[in-house]
Design a protein around this motif. Structure first.
Motif, PDB file in Angstrom:
ATOM      1  N   ALA A  15       0.977  -1.080  -0.006  1.00 51.34           N
ATOM      2  CA  ALA A  15       0.041  -0.077  -0.065  1.00 51.34           C
ATOM      3  C   ALA A  15       1.068   1.317  -0.088  1.00 51.34           C
ATOM      4  CB  ALA A  15      -0.939   0.062   1.190  1.00 51.34           C
ATOM      5  N   PRO A  16       0.160   2.408   0.008  1.00 54.39           N
ATOM      6  CA  PRO A  16       1.185   3.732  -0.073  1.00 54.39           C
ATOM      7  C   PRO A  16       1.797   3.887   1.202  1.00 54.39           C
ATOM      8  CG  PRO A  16      -1.161   4.163  -0.917  1.00 54.39           C
ATOM      9  CD  PRO A  16      -1.138   2.762  -0.435  1.00 54.39           C
ATOM     10  N   GLY A  17       3.140   4.121   1.105  1.00 53.44           N
ATOM     11  CA  GLY A  17       4.105   4.395   2.163  1.00 53.44           C
ATOM     12  C   GLY A  17       4.710   3.020   2.339  1.00 53.44           C
ATOM     13  N   ASP A  18       4.474   1.902   1.192  1.00 52.70           N
ATOM     14  CA  ASP A  18       5.231   0.899   1.391  1.00 52.70           C
ATOM     15  C   ASP A  18       4.892   0.150   2.542  1.00 52.70           C
ATOM     16  OD1 ASP A  18       6.874  -0.847   0.114  1.00 52.70           O
ATOM     17  OD2 ASP A  18       8.832  -0.294   1.166  1.00 52.70           O
ATOM     18  N   ARG A  19       3.721  -0.070   2.940  1.00 49.50           N
ATOM     19  CA  ARG A  19       3.411  -0.881   4.062  1.00 49.50           C
ATOM     20  C   ARG A  19       2.888  -2.178   3.545  1.00 49.50           C
ATOM     21  NH1 ARG A  19      -1.288   0.565   6.855  1.00 49.50           N
ATOM     22  NH2 ARG A  19      -0.821  -1.131   8.264  1.00 49.50           N
ATOM     23  N   GLU A  20       3.054  -3.272   4.446  1.00 47.01           N
ATOM     24  CA  GLU A  20       2.535  -4.599   4.116  1.00 47.01           C
ATOM     25  C   GLU A  20       0.975  -4.535   4.585  1.00 47.01           C
ATOM     26  OE1 GLU A  20       3.545  -7.167   2.676  1.00 47.01           O
ATOM     27  OE2 GLU A  20       5.749  -6.377   2.406  1.00 47.01           O
TER      28      GLU A  20
ATOM     29  N   LEU B 237       4.121  -1.583  13.901  1.00 41.86           N
ATOM     30  CA  LEU B 237       4.245  -2.795  14.765  1.00 41.86           C
ATOM     31  C   LEU B 237       3.555  -4.047  14.103  1.00 41.86           C
ATOM     32  CD1 LEU B 237       3.560  -1.543  18.335  1.00 41.86           C
ATOM     33  CD2 LEU B 237       5.574  -1.566  17.301  1.00 41.86           C
ATOM     34  N   GLY B 238       2.144  -3.780  13.426  1.00 46.91           N
ATOM     35  CA  GLY B 238       1.916  -5.019  12.812  1.00 46.91           C
ATOM     36  C   GLY B 238       2.634  -5.045  11.359  1.00 46.91           C
ATOM     37  N   ASP B 239       3.202  -4.065  10.970  1.00 47.25           N
ATOM     38  CA  ASP B 239       4.195  -4.321   9.513  1.00 47.25           C
ATOM     39  C   ASP B 239       5.266  -5.092   9.785  1.00 47.25           C
ATOM     40  OD1 ASP B 239       2.306  -2.568   8.217  1.00 47.25           O
ATOM     41  OD2 ASP B 239       3.446  -0.778   8.757  1.00 47.25           O
ATOM     42  N   VAL B 240       5.956  -4.949  11.096  1.00 44.88           N
ATOM     43  CA  VAL B 240       7.320  -5.573  11.392  1.00 44.88           C
ATOM     44  C   VAL B 240       6.972  -6.971  11.743  1.00 44.88           C
ATOM     45  CG1 VAL B 240       7.432  -4.892  13.678  1.00 44.88           C
ATOM     46  CG2 VAL B 240       9.427  -5.334  12.456  1.00 44.88           C
ATOM     47  N   ALA B 241       5.831  -7.052  12.516  1.00 44.43           N
ATOM     48  CA  ALA B 241       5.369  -8.504  12.813  1.00 44.43           C
ATOM     49  C   ALA B 241       4.973  -9.236  11.841  1.00 44.43           C
ATOM     50  CB  ALA B 241       4.142  -8.463  13.841  1.00 44.43           C
ATOM     51  N   LEU B 242       4.440  -8.675  10.586  1.00 48.32           N
ATOM     52  CA  LEU B 242       3.945  -9.558   9.311  1.00 48.32           C
ATOM     53  C   LEU B 242       5.243 -10.027   8.476  1.00 48.32           C
ATOM     54  CD1 LEU B 242       1.952 -10.599   7.494  1.00 48.32           C
ATOM     55  CD2 LEU B 242       1.775  -8.309   6.352  1.00 48.32           C
ATOM     56  N   ARG B 243       6.175  -8.978   8.448  1.00 50.50           N
ATOM     57  CA  ARG B 243       7.273  -9.201   7.630  1.00 50.50           C
ATOM     58  C   ARG B 243       8.232 -10.269   8.470  1.00 50.50           C
ATOM     59  NH1 ARG B 243       8.688  -5.359   3.785  1.00 50.50           N
ATOM     60  NH2 ARG B 243       7.350  -3.630   3.804  1.00 50.50           N
ATOM     61  N   CYS B 244       8.457 -10.221   9.824  1.00 51.28           N
ATOM     62  CA  CYS B 244       9.550 -10.993  10.474  1.00 51.28           C
ATOM     63  C   CYS B 244       9.230 -12.271  10.879  1.00 51.28           C
ATOM     64  CB  CYS B 244      10.232 -10.064  11.556  1.00 51.28           C
ATOM     65  SG  CYS B 244      11.250  -8.574  10.936  1.00 51.28           S
ATOM     66  N   CYS B 245       7.846 -12.214  11.407  1.00 53.10           N
ATOM     67  CA  CYS B 245       7.216 -13.479  12.058  1.00 53.10           C
ATOM     68  C   CYS B 245       6.524 -14.194  10.757  1.00 53.10           C
ATOM     69  CB  CYS B 245       6.200 -12.884  13.076  1.00 53.10           C
ATOM     70  SG  CYS B 245       6.934 -12.305  14.259  1.00 53.10           S
TER      71      CYS B 245
ATOM     72  N   ALA C  86      13.820  -5.433   6.442  1.00 54.24           N
ATOM     73  CA  ALA C  86      12.550  -4.860   6.909  1.00 54.24           C
ATOM     74  C   ALA C  86      13.095  -3.374   7.298  1.00 54.24           C
ATOM     75  CB  ALA C  86      12.219  -5.632   8.105  1.00 54.24           C
ATOM     76  N   GLU C  87      13.880  -3.125   7.852  1.00 57.01           N
ATOM     77  CA  GLU C  87      14.437  -1.853   8.110  1.00 57.01           C
ATOM     78  C   GLU C  87      14.605  -0.836   6.881  1.00 57.01           C
ATOM     79  OE1 GLU C  87      17.074  -2.468  12.315  1.00 57.01           O
ATOM     80  OE2 GLU C  87      18.287  -2.602  10.381  1.00 57.01           O
ATOM     81  N   LYS C  88      15.270  -1.282   5.757  1.00 56.54           N
ATOM     82  CA  LYS C  88      15.402  -0.723   4.934  1.00 56.54           C
ATOM     83  C   LYS C  88      13.980  -0.286   3.959  1.00 56.54           C
ATOM     84  CE  LYS C  88      19.917  -2.349   3.548  1.00 56.54           C
ATOM     85  NZ  LYS C  88      20.902  -3.118   2.782  1.00 56.54           N
ATOM     86  N   ARG C  89      13.000  -1.323   4.042  1.00 57.42           N
ATOM     87  CA  ARG C  89      11.793  -1.355   3.286  1.00 57.42           C
ATOM     88  C   ARG C  89      10.866  -0.507   4.060  1.00 57.42           C
ATOM     89  NH1 ARG C  89      10.473  -5.102  -0.732  1.00 57.42           N
ATOM     90  NH2 ARG C  89       8.124  -4.826   0.110  1.00 57.42           N
ATOM     91  N   MET C  90      10.929  -0.338   5.505  1.00 56.14           N
ATOM     92  CA  MET C  90      10.314   0.691   6.310  1.00 56.14           C
ATOM     93  C   MET C  90      10.732   2.007   6.328  1.00 56.14           C
ATOM     94  SD  MET C  90       7.444  -1.438   7.046  1.00 56.14           S
ATOM     95  CE  MET C  90       6.779  -0.540   8.661  1.00 56.14           C
ATOM     96  N   GLY C  91      12.032   2.334   6.035  1.00 53.50           N
ATOM     97  CA  GLY C  91      12.681   3.513   5.954  1.00 53.50           C
ATOM     98  C   GLY C  91      13.299   3.588   7.316  1.00 53.50           C
TER      99      GLY C  91
ATOM    100  N   GLY D 113      15.284  -2.014  14.030  1.00 53.79           N
ATOM    101  CA  GLY D 113      14.261  -3.144  13.786  1.00 53.79           C
ATOM    102  C   GLY D 113      14.017  -3.982  14.889  1.00 53.79           C
ATOM    103  N   LYS D 114      15.156  -4.246  15.600  1.00 52.10           N
ATOM    104  CA  LYS D 114      15.151  -5.299  16.841  1.00 52.10           C
ATOM    105  C   LYS D 114      14.194  -4.471  18.041  1.00 52.10           C
ATOM    106  CE  LYS D 114      19.458  -4.426  18.897  1.00 52.10           C
ATOM    107  NZ  LYS D 114      20.614  -4.812  19.363  1.00 52.10           N
ATOM    108  N   ILE D 115      14.262  -3.330  18.229  1.00 54.59           N
ATOM    109  CA  ILE D 115      13.764  -2.706  19.185  1.00 54.59           C
ATOM    110  C   ILE D 115      12.192  -2.647  18.861  1.00 54.59           C
ATOM    111  CG2 ILE D 115      13.508  -0.777  20.494  1.00 54.59           C
ATOM    112  CD1 ILE D 115      15.976  -1.983  21.000  1.00 54.59           C
TER     113      ILE D 115
END
Length: 357
Positions: free
Chosen positions: A209-214, A303-311, A320-325, A331-333
């Protein structure tokens, strides 16, 4: 006419079919060799290898079940055969579970074999239980259950040499074999090919979606052809869990890892055609998709984005850090905060949030 191994699942290896024709139909090894176009010594080695493997609980039970299915076909063509009685007596001694068909074995293999590729993962099988479990130990010796497997699925995997018993006993432990890893690679490639062919014109199940979100789209999750970017032996979350904080404690506690595993399990189950029963009542993949959507909705953007990407996608933290900017090493935090929030979500659901089994 001669009776072939009719009535058996398509996945049954040719050596097993020869074994059944020899032991249950009484066909000689020489006759089987002539039919197979190979030397009698080759047939003899295959049959002896299977006979020696009957010390393996799962292999032995699988052969007993196949004997029962074989006997049903024998009755239709050879009702006078005495071996039918022996097969019927044998199959009555086994538990109520059944061996899977080709489609179900493939679906379950794509769910279970990646789990067995993880470091320290084993499939634990108890003699009196109709379910097997995949467990994994952390550096502290604590065990985490990552999947539940129907007994028939475990038996089929053992019969196909995908898993091997390395620690027999009341609770036998199985590890994935080289054949199992090769089968996983092959099945993943086949699944991706089918997905690309079948959904070439379909919208992506997890569109950007816009903003490069999952965005998790429960309605079209199975149309996603996106490949996981990870080494099955070490998922991004497990790599992070092995790290220590400044006090020497695990960066991710066991309960946070369990929350991430719960989300990953629902994500994997949502992509299947059929699911194992959670409590005997049965359920469909739509239920799993709804649980994933609810969890990510509760976490919210970021938070939902990083959970979807990494989990779920098992995307590496740096990617994930690069894609989320985000800035490097942030990212680990964020992932830890997401898992803390995810744990709160599952805690609020009570027992309904437990993993399958």
């Amino acid at each position: 006419m001669e009776f072939g191994a009719k009535g058996l699942p398509d996945w049954v290896p040719g050596s097993v079919r020869l074994y059944l024709e020899h032991t249950e139909m009484g066909l000689s090894m020489r006759r089987l060799a002539q039919r197979s176009g190979c030397h009698a010594s080759t047939v003899m080695r295959q049959i002896r290898k299977l006979e020696n493997r009957r010390d393996d609980r799962l292999v032995d039970e699988a052969l007993k079940r196949l004997c029962g299915q074989y006997a049903s076909a024998v009755r239709a063509g050879f009702p006078q055969r005495e071996t039918q009685k022996e097969c019927q007596m044998t199959v009555r001694k086994t538990t109520a579970c059944t061996l899977p068909n080709e489609a179900r074995l493939t679906a379950e293999a794509l769910r279970i074999l990646p789990r067995l590729c993880e470091t320290t993962a084993v499939l634990a099988v108890a003699a009196e239980m109709e379910k097997a479990v995949v467990v994994r130990e952390d550096d502290s010796g604590n065990s985490t259950r990552t999947a539940v497997v129907d007994r028939g699925i475990a038996e089929a995997m053992a019969l196909k040499d995908w898993i091997d018993c390395t620690d027999p006993g009341r609770i036998s432990r199985y590890h994935i074999t080289a054949e199992g890893r090769a089968a996983l690679t092959r099945l993943m490639a086949q699944a991706e090919t089918r997905a690309q062919a079948g959904f070439a014109e379909a919208p992506a199940g997890f569109a950007m979606a816009p903003g490069d979100r999952e965005v998790f789209d429960p309605a079209s999750v199975r149309s996603s052809t996106r490949r996981n970017r990870y080494n099955a032996a070490e998922s991004p979350m497990m790599l992070l869990a092995r790290r220590k904080d400044r006090e020497g404690n695990p960066f991710l506690s066991a309960d946070l890892v369990a929350a991430g595993e719960r989300l990953r399990e629902d994500f994997e189950l949502s992509r299947m055609e059929a699911l194992p029963d959670r409590d005997g009542t049965g359920q469909g993949p739509e239920t799993a998709r709804e649980r994933v959507a609810n969890a990510l909705r509760d976490l919210g953007p970021g938070l939902g984005d990083v959970a979807l990407r990494c989990c779920c996608y098992l995307e590496g933290l740096e990617t994930a850090e690069k894609r989320m900017g985000w800035s490097a090493r942030s990212g680990k935090i964020v992932l830890r905060i997401a898992l803390q929030r995810l744990k709160m979500h599952y805690d609020s659901l009570g027992d309904t949030a437990a993993m399958i089994g």
